[in-house]
Design a protein around this motif. Sequence first.
Motif: not given
Length: 344
Positions: A168-194
């Motif tokens: 019954t929360d008027r604020t929380g009920g409208v704001f929040f959603g369910d989801a997942a997202a991912a990122a894969i970070l890998t080492s690189a050879e480019t100087p100045g990146a990261g």
Amino acid sequence: MTMTYEQAAHTHTGDGLPVPFGVAGTGLHLPPAIVTNEELTRNLRTSQEWITTRTGIRERRRLAPELATSDMCVAAARPALEAARLDPSELDAVIVASYTADQPLPSTSVIVKNALGATRALAMDVAQAACASGIHAVLQAAHLLQNPSITTVLVIGADCASRVIRPTDRTGGVFFGDAAAAAILTSAETPGAGLLSYDIGSQLSYAVQIPGGGSRLPTTAETLALGKQYVSMDGPAVWDTATTRLPQSITGATRRAGLLPTEIDHYFFHQANINILTETLRRLDIPADRAPITLDRLGNTGAAGLFTALHETASAGGLRPGDTYILCGIGAGWHWGTLCMRQP
């Protein structure tokens, strides 16, 4: 005690971390069930106009009751692995950022690691920075990648806020959603990146909290009856803190990277509220088209939010070699932070 920004923030200054790395792939999972503003108005004391004006949200997703946060994590990780052309067995670490763990023990990251078959990966959880947990998770991954034995890290932001919102929360009920997202970070050879620089801060506040279920207020029939297991949120306090801390944090991080906020190519924000994001961009004179918005159709997805924005750009080929980008968010606690990055 009131702290100045300098007292509350920790910064990294200089040429960034020595080992370069970058985003090799991203993934997204959205539960199929959509809850529109019109549906919410049937049960909550609100209107469609109030929701869109105050939040910018038109609809949000809800996870099926038989599923948990780890199920969304696995579903987001698989397309990220595919995009990076990696097998789960090649992962050196799996970091899950979430304040809605499957259960107190075992950890959600171990559940995800096992489900993926990431047999040799470190499993780590970042939990109680709430919506800022994604910032902490990427910062942790960046430092892990400085170790020569670690070259590939999977970072997942996921939250199932519908499980911790009072119906019954008027604020929380409208704001929040369910989801997942991912990122894969890998080492690189480019100087100045990261990671070029960062600005991380915190200051104790109970303006956003889940008071029940911990060692101070263990779960009992009484706490459940009082709804202590649900999120409580002071909206004006969120606004005041976010619109102050986020511009300060971005300014600090970019300055230490030797850049101006207007010189950054992309901004991937925690997707909290359209008005907070608009005000932050306005104060820094940043063009709106540099900050992708997903909250209009996903809502506030907690730790997943900044990763949903990153995925929208990266999956469309918009994150190009040499591009600079900001990861930025604020969460309960308060915790806030900005990472200034360069793609190799």
